[in-house]
Design a protein around this motif. Structure first.
Motif, PDB file in Angstrom:
ATOM      1  N   HIS A  65      54.773  47.995  27.418  1.00 41.35           N
ATOM      2  CA  HIS A  65      53.463  47.446  27.663  1.00 41.35           C
ATOM      3  C   HIS A  65      52.345  48.563  27.079  1.00 41.35           C
ATOM      4  O   HIS A  65      51.744  47.798  26.911  1.00 41.35           O
ATOM      5  CB  HIS A  65      53.982  47.701  29.672  1.00 41.35           C
ATOM      6  CG  HIS A  65      52.173  48.254  30.173  1.00 41.35           C
ATOM      7  ND1 HIS A  65      52.091  47.996  31.577  1.00 41.35           N
ATOM      8  CD2 HIS A  65      50.714  47.494  29.200  1.00 41.35           C
ATOM      9  CE1 HIS A  65      50.815  47.819  31.338  1.00 41.35           C
ATOM     10  NE2 HIS A  65      49.897  48.163  30.424  1.00 41.35           N
ATOM     11  N   HIS A  76      49.132  46.887  24.045  1.00 41.78           N
ATOM     12  CA  HIS A  76      48.018  47.279  23.647  1.00 41.78           C
ATOM     13  C   HIS A  76      47.842  47.835  22.703  1.00 41.78           C
ATOM     14  O   HIS A  76      46.698  47.583  22.314  1.00 41.78           O
ATOM     15  CB  HIS A  76      47.435  48.785  24.492  1.00 41.78           C
ATOM     16  CG  HIS A  76      47.308  49.086  26.607  1.00 41.78           C
ATOM     17  ND1 HIS A  76      46.399  49.102  26.894  1.00 41.78           N
ATOM     18  CD2 HIS A  76      48.023  48.233  27.047  1.00 41.78           C
ATOM     19  CE1 HIS A  76      46.708  49.306  28.088  1.00 41.78           C
ATOM     20  NE2 HIS A  76      47.487  48.154  28.419  1.00 41.78           N
ATOM     21  N   CYS A 130      42.821  48.597  33.390  1.00 42.53           N
ATOM     22  CA  CYS A 130      44.476  48.384  33.398  1.00 42.53           C
ATOM     23  C   CYS A 130      45.325  48.998  34.219  1.00 42.53           C
ATOM     24  O   CYS A 130      45.371  50.403  34.201  1.00 42.53           O
ATOM     25  CB  CYS A 130      45.404  49.069  31.998  1.00 42.53           C
ATOM     26  SG  CYS A 130      47.171  48.088  31.914  1.00 42.53           S
ATOM     27  N   HIS A 137      52.196  53.144  31.251  1.00 40.95           N
ATOM     28  CA  HIS A 137      52.135  53.141  29.772  1.00 40.95           C
ATOM     29  C   HIS A 137      53.425  54.931  29.448  1.00 40.95           C
ATOM     30  O   HIS A 137      53.134  55.770  30.518  1.00 40.95           O
ATOM     31  CB  HIS A 137      51.044  53.877  29.267  1.00 40.95           C
ATOM     32  CG  HIS A 137      50.236  52.655  30.241  1.00 40.95           C
ATOM     33  ND1 HIS A 137      49.429  52.470  31.752  1.00 40.95           N
ATOM     34  CD2 HIS A 137      49.848  51.607  29.540  1.00 40.95           C
ATOM     35  CE1 HIS A 137      48.450  51.277  31.553  1.00 40.95           C
ATOM     36  NE2 HIS A 137      48.511  50.116  30.486  1.00 40.95           N
TER      37      HIS A 137
HETATM   38 ZN   LIG Z   1      48.205  48.557  29.558  1.00 34.28          ZN
END
Ligand SMILES: [Zn+2]
Length: 243
Positions: free
Chosen positions: A105, A109, A202, A206
């Motif tokens: 994830h 980004h 978001c 992460h």
């Molecule tokens: Zn994210």
């Protein structure tokens, strides 16, 4: 409403909780560390540890039909007989699976920072991640892999912060630096800030530093349509076994 402990601390792997609903193998808790499938990121698996120390396996986690509901889906629906509303359990996620989700994830980004086009699709699993960019321009697999390796090795901190809609309005330069427009209406927005690299709203989980992503590579670039280029990410085998 289930208290969503993963929002403020994605590194947390267990919590004590109370069962609030048992329905056809879908268990609800008053609080949880299990991330429900959403925002492109797959749901968590893991176990619920009962008072006698025995375990019940959770295969997947999904959002329920009502806002704020999180459903822990049992691997064996018949195990629901062992669970009662009001009982205390310890919820524990499958950490290898979640680590893979968080690494992929966060890598998506970094891809957003490398590819200057809007994103129109995303899927993050433990085995691969894919991101669809809205563009007719070709993308270079090796250049993107090199760019990812550079941003991973630079060890950028990844921070989560909440910002009020009003605060966002007062700082238009913040919106300009984002690749995704923040959702409005709830009064506040959760921002994921990879310092100096990427800033976007978001709700997912992460890693806390890009160095934790490890060796991630672009395995494939596909032309899905005239205006869609799909970038698929994978881990190098050595990185997967070292994590
Ligand atoms: Zn994210």
């Amino acid at each position: 409403m289930t208290e969503e402990l993963f929002r403020d601390d994605a590194t947390r792997v267990t919590c004590d909780a109370r069962i609030t609903a048992v329905d056809d193998g879908a268990i609800q808790l008053d609080r949880t560390v299990f991330y429900p499938h959403g925002g492109g990121q797959a749901g968590d698996g893991g176990v619920l540890v009962l008072g006698d120390g025995s375990e019940v396996a959770v295969a997947d986690t999904r959002k329920g039909p009502a806002p704020g509901q999180i459903l822990h889906l049992l691997a064996q629906p018949s195990d629901a007989r062992r669970l009662a509303v009001g009982a205390s359990v310890r919820a524990r996620i499958d950490t290898a699976r979640r680590q893979a989700h968080m690494r992929f994830h966060t890598a998506t980004h970094l891809l957003c920072a490398l590819v200057p086009h809007p994103v129109d699709g995303c899927s993050i699993t433990a085995g691969y991640a894919r991101l669809d960019f809205h563009t007719a321009e070709p993308l270079d697999k090796d250049l993107l892999t090199q760019g990812l390796a550079r941003l991973v090795s630079q060890a950028h901190p990844v921070r989560v912060r909440w910002i009020a809609d009003a605060q966002l309005d007062a700082q238009p330069e913040l919106v300009r630096s984002m690749s995704v427009q923040p959702p409005r209406g709830s009064g506040r927005v959760r921002l994921v800030d990879i310092e100096g690299v990427d800033l976007q709203p978001c709700g997912g989980t992460h890693v806390t530093n890009t160095a934790e992503i490890g060796a991630v590579v672009v395995t494939k670039i596909e032309k899905k349509s005239a205006m869609t280029r799909r970038v698929v990410l994978g881990f190098l085998p050595s990185a997967a076994s070292a994590s």
